[in-house]
Write a protein that holds these residues in place. Structure first.
Motif, mmCIF file in Angstrom:
data_model
loop_
_atom_site.group_PDB
_atom_site.id
_atom_site.type_symbol
_atom_site.label_atom_id
_atom_site.label_comp_id
_atom_site.label_asym_id
_atom_site.label_seq_id
_atom_site.Cartn_x
_atom_site.Cartn_y
_atom_site.Cartn_z
ATOM 1 N N ILE A 360 -23.450 -19.525 -14.523
ATOM 2 C CA ILE A 360 -24.908 -19.592 -14.559
ATOM 3 C C ILE A 360 -25.436 -18.153 -14.684
ATOM 4 O O ILE A 360 -26.289 -17.856 -15.496
ATOM 5 N N LYS A 361 -24.901 -17.282 -13.834
ATOM 6 C CA LYS A 361 -25.236 -15.863 -13.918
ATOM 7 C C LYS A 361 -23.960 -15.104 -13.591
ATOM 8 O O LYS A 361 -23.180 -15.553 -12.759
ATOM 9 N N THR A 362 -23.759 -13.962 -14.204
ATOM 10 C CA THR A 362 -22.600 -13.176 -13.818
ATOM 11 C C THR A 362 -23.028 -12.235 -12.705
ATOM 12 O O THR A 362 -23.826 -11.350 -12.928
ATOM 13 N N HIS A 363 -22.558 -12.479 -11.497
ATOM 14 C CA HIS A 363 -22.895 -11.606 -10.384
ATOM 15 C C HIS A 363 -21.980 -10.395 -10.433
ATOM 16 O O HIS A 363 -20.778 -10.529 -10.368
ATOM 17 N N HIS A 364 -22.604 -9.241 -10.558
ATOM 18 C CA HIS A 364 -21.739 -8.081 -10.740
ATOM 19 C C HIS A 364 -21.054 -7.679 -9.445
ATOM 20 O O HIS A 364 -21.613 -7.721 -8.376
ATOM 21 N N GLY A 410 -26.832 -6.764 -6.595
ATOM 22 C CA GLY A 410 -26.344 -5.507 -7.177
ATOM 23 C C GLY A 410 -27.268 -4.951 -8.258
ATOM 24 O O GLY A 410 -27.590 -3.760 -8.244
ATOM 25 N N PRO A 411 -27.729 -5.766 -9.217
ATOM 26 C CA PRO A 411 -28.591 -5.228 -10.270
ATOM 27 C C PRO A 411 -30.023 -4.960 -9.793
ATOM 28 O O PRO A 411 -30.880 -4.564 -10.589
ATOM 29 N N GLY A 412 -30.260 -5.202 -8.502
ATOM 30 C CA GLY A 412 -31.492 -4.778 -7.855
ATOM 31 C C GLY A 412 -32.762 -5.259 -8.519
ATOM 32 O O GLY A 412 -32.855 -6.390 -9.009
ATOM 33 N N ALA A 414 -34.002 -4.611 -11.202
ATOM 34 C CA ALA A 414 -33.953 -4.836 -12.651
ATOM 35 C C ALA A 414 -34.009 -6.326 -12.981
ATOM 36 O O ALA A 414 -34.519 -6.707 -14.027
ATOM 37 N N ILE A 415 -33.480 -7.176 -12.067
ATOM 38 C CA ILE A 415 -33.548 -8.615 -12.360
ATOM 39 C C ILE A 415 -34.780 -9.256 -11.704
ATOM 40 O O ILE A 415 -34.953 -10.471 -11.730
ATOM 41 N N ARG A 416 -35.633 -8.393 -11.110
ATOM 42 C CA ARG A 416 -36.893 -8.920 -10.552
ATOM 43 C C ARG A 416 -38.094 -8.373 -11.336
ATOM 44 O O ARG A 416 -39.226 -8.669 -11.018
ATOM 45 N N VAL A 527 -32.396 -18.786 -7.093
ATOM 46 C CA VAL A 527 -33.111 -17.959 -6.119
ATOM 47 C C VAL A 527 -33.835 -16.832 -6.856
ATOM 48 O O VAL A 527 -35.046 -16.672 -6.751
ATOM 49 N N GLU A 528 -33.081 -16.045 -7.603
ATOM 50 C CA GLU A 528 -33.696 -14.982 -8.396
ATOM 51 C C GLU A 528 -34.330 -15.619 -9.634
ATOM 52 O O GLU A 528 -33.940 -16.703 -10.056
ATOM 53 N N TRP A 529 -35.253 -14.890 -10.237
ATOM 54 C CA TRP A 529 -35.897 -15.426 -11.439
ATOM 55 C C TRP A 529 -35.052 -15.171 -12.687
ATOM 56 O O TRP A 529 -35.254 -15.792 -13.716
HETATM 57 P P1 XMP Z 1 -29.195 -17.217 -7.667
HETATM 58 O O1 XMP Z 1 -30.315 -16.516 -8.360
HETATM 59 O O2 XMP Z 1 -27.940 -17.309 -8.478
HETATM 60 O O3 XMP Z 1 -28.864 -16.301 -6.423
HETATM 61 O O4 XMP Z 1 -29.624 -18.546 -7.116
HETATM 62 C C1 XMP Z 1 -28.012 -16.632 -5.370
HETATM 63 C C2 XMP Z 1 -27.766 -15.376 -4.552
HETATM 64 O O5 XMP Z 1 -27.067 -14.413 -5.349
HETATM 65 C C3 XMP Z 1 -27.807 -13.217 -5.467
HETATM 66 N N1 XMP Z 1 -27.636 -12.708 -6.849
HETATM 67 C C4 XMP Z 1 -26.877 -11.645 -7.168
HETATM 68 N N2 XMP Z 1 -26.146 -10.803 -6.389
HETATM 69 N N3 XMP Z 1 -25.511 -9.593 -8.314
HETATM 70 C C5 XMP Z 1 -25.495 -9.773 -6.973
HETATM 71 O O6 XMP Z 1 -24.853 -8.973 -6.293
HETATM 72 C C6 XMP Z 1 -26.210 -10.395 -9.160
HETATM 73 O O7 XMP Z 1 -26.224 -10.196 -10.373
HETATM 74 C C7 XMP Z 1 -26.931 -11.474 -8.549
HETATM 75 N N4 XMP Z 1 -27.735 -12.462 -9.037
HETATM 76 C C8 XMP Z 1 -28.146 -13.205 -7.981
HETATM 77 C C9 XMP Z 1 -29.248 -13.605 -5.169
HETATM 78 O O8 XMP Z 1 -29.985 -12.487 -4.714
HETATM 79 C C10 XMP Z 1 -29.056 -14.673 -4.125
HETATM 80 O O9 XMP Z 1 -28.835 -14.105 -2.849
#
Ligand code: XMP
Length: 530
Positions: A360-364, A410-412, A414-416, A527-529
């Motif tokens: 869904i998203k690549t969490h770095h 991690g991407p702080g 920048a993703i907000r 959670v994040e946009w």
């Molecule tokens: P999502 O947006 O996927 O977020 O519902 C779930 C949790 O993961 C965090 N999150 C990240 N943490 N790198 C991170 O280290 C990322 O790219 C990333 N994207 C989402 C988000 O803050 C929430 O706690």
């Protein structure tokens, strides 16, 4: 230790958690693990649920040798069916897939079998449980008897007549089974006879000794810290173990929260005594992010730039260490290790018995970097869940506000920032976010919320200030409650708190004339946009 064999259920890790909540150490391993490959002697085995059906052609099966070990085994859902499949019972598809609450009637058996019915002892005659299954037991295996049934499942719980083998169709590990944790306690404490010796105090002692042993008397370790709980706790633990042979690096990527780098520096260096270098690389990050809107692209750039900067700093520290070594006197050895704040869920994720899941998203993550430097990984938190890390943090005297901090990606920022990231946009968001969090803290709500942050929308709206028309950007506020961030609910603020937040943000943050509150849950939102 309790061995939990994972057949890929989405609840498998919860079984591990429930055992540990009873202070019994439990380890989750893929169901395909062969007994000969396990280097500890479990006192009991739990077989998890699974999305498979035991009769599927490629469904997973347990090493049959587990049934010869003579130790207690509890099968949950698919685990029950797996016991039946191995011991010649019969499993058939349900007419209707059963999903939801059920009432289980507990059956008392007199005579010889009574002694092996300990699973439900003291739990009453009836219990509310959570079911989620498409198959069920339709014929008992030989030498088993029923210990519980529901309206639709005559074999909802079974036990062997003389051996400590149990199967239950429901899921005791989920909170929807209110007495499920007690039931798991019965199994691991009374039936398996485990001692309650999994405590954080013991963990600290053992882990420090382990770190000292791996690093030897001279070895140095470097590690990245972010100001988050995990990296701070890992850093403090390293410091306790090897003092200033551990060196922390914090990279300021220009998309941190307001004053974050400064605060982390003060806390780690001054309060916790951890040697820390803060590298201001904000120019580099922001220049690479220029004009980029795509979220995955942002993540990639930040991940890669982080590696570049961290590597460069690590090389400097290594070079300084070499110098020191050459000078002889204070020789402390080479930088051999890289600290990683890996947690147990990451480990589970990588060993779990699951099909490929969609990204869904690549969490770095910092994993996989520094290949050329040939550093070895040291992961002191790899056995722990997040809340255990918090307990550990408190025991290591890390200040409470930090230990209870919401996670930060991690991407702080920048993703907000939904549009392109610029210094101005970062400033606006930092300011709005700090007001938002300050008001949450003032209202005493911070600890009730799993994660809260502001988001800067790339749209402009018309407003009026004094007699002037304004045309400015919009802030969205987000706050969620969640256990594990896999699912989340939006948080219901009292109206006056929202009013204060909105009024302060529109009054104090130049460039914002409108505030909205995000009322989406996950799923279908995240959670994040971005
Ligand atoms: P999502 O947006 O996927 O977020 O519902 C779930 C949790 O993961 C965090 N999150 C990240 N943490 N790198 C991170 O280290 C990322 O790219 C990333 N994207 C989402 C988000 O803050 C929430 O706690």
């Amino acid at each position: 230790t309790i061995l939990i064999l994972d057949f890929g259920s989405q609840y498998s890790h919860l079984i591990t958690r429930r055992c540990r909540e009873h202070h019994v150490y439990a380890e989750l391993m893929p169901c395909t693990t062969r007994l000969k490959d396990i280097d500890f002697k479990p006192k009991g085995i739990i077989l998890s649920g699974s999305p498979y059906s035991v009769y599927d052609k490629d469904s997973p099966h347990v090493d049959p040798a587990v049934f010869d070990l003579g130790i207690p085994i509890l099968g949950i859902c698919y685990g029950l069916q797996e016991i039946a499949w191995n011991l010649k019972g019969k499993v058939s598809p349900c007419e209707h897939r059963e999903y939801g609450f059920a009432q289980i009637q507990i059956k008392k058996v007199d005579g010889a079998a009574a002694s092996v019915d300990a699973l439900f002892e003291g739990l009453g005659d009836e219990m509310q449980v959570w079911m989620s299954h498409g198959d069920q037991l339709s014929e008992l295996p030989p030498d088993f008897h029923v210990i519980g049934h529901t309206q639709s499942a005559p074999y909802a719980a079974i036990a062997h007549n003389s051996k400590p083998l149990y199967g239950i169709q429901f899921h005791p590990e989920v909170t929807h089974s209110p007495r499920g944790k007690e039931l798991i306690g019965k199994f691991i404490l009374s039936i398996c006879g485990c001692r309650k010796n999994w405590t954080m105090e013991e963990f600290i002692g053992k882990e420090i000794a382990r770190i000292r042993e791996i690093c030897g008397p001279k070895g140095r370790v470097i590690g990245a810290v972010s100001g988050g709980v995990d990296s701070t706790v890992a850093a403090k633990l390293m410091h306790e173990a090897i003092g200033d042979r551990f060196h922390a690096i914090m990279v300021d990527n220009g998309v941190l929260r307001l004053n974050e780098a400064k605060q982390v520096n003060e806390m780690l260096n001054k309060d916790l005594g951890v040697k820390l270098t803060v590298v201001d690389a904000s120019d580099l990050f922001l220049s690479r992010l220029e004009g980029v809107e795509d979220p995955e692209q942002k993540r990639k750039i930040i991940g890669n730039t982080f590696i570049n900067v961290f590597e460069e700093e690590a090389l400097k520290i290594e070079a300084a260490a070499d110098e020191e070594e050459k000078r002889g006197a204070a020789a402390k050895g080479r930088v051999e290790w890289l600290l990683q704040g890996t947690l147990y869920p990451d480990v589970i994720e990588s060993i779990s018995f699951k099909g490929p899941s969609a990204t869904i998203k690549t969490h770095h993550n910092v994993g996989g970097l520094l290949k050329d430097m040939k550093l070895k990984l040291i992961e002191p938190l790899r056995e722990l869940f997040k809340d255990e890390v918090r307990v550990l943090g408190r025991l290591l005297s890390i200040p409470a506000p930090l230990v209870g901090r919401h996670p930060f990606p991690g991407p702080g920022l920048a993703i907000r920032i939904l549009g392109p990231v610029t210094r101005d946009q970062v400033k606006i968001l930092q300011h709005a976010d700090s007001i938002y969090i300050e008001e949450i803290r003032k209202a005493g709500l911070y600890d009730q919320i799993a994660q809260a942050f502001a988001v800067l929308l790339p749209v402009k709206a018309v407003g009026v200030m004094g007699d002037q028309r304004t045309y400015e950007q919009v802030i969205a506020l987000r706050a969620v409650q969640s256990e594990d961030f896999m699912t989340a609910d939006w948080y219901v603020f009292p109206a006056e708190v929202l009013r204060r937040m909105s009024s302060r943000i529109t009054n104090e943050v130049a460039g914002i004339n409108r505030v909205t509150y995000d009322i989406s849950s996950k799923p279908p939102a995240t959670v994040e946009w971005l």
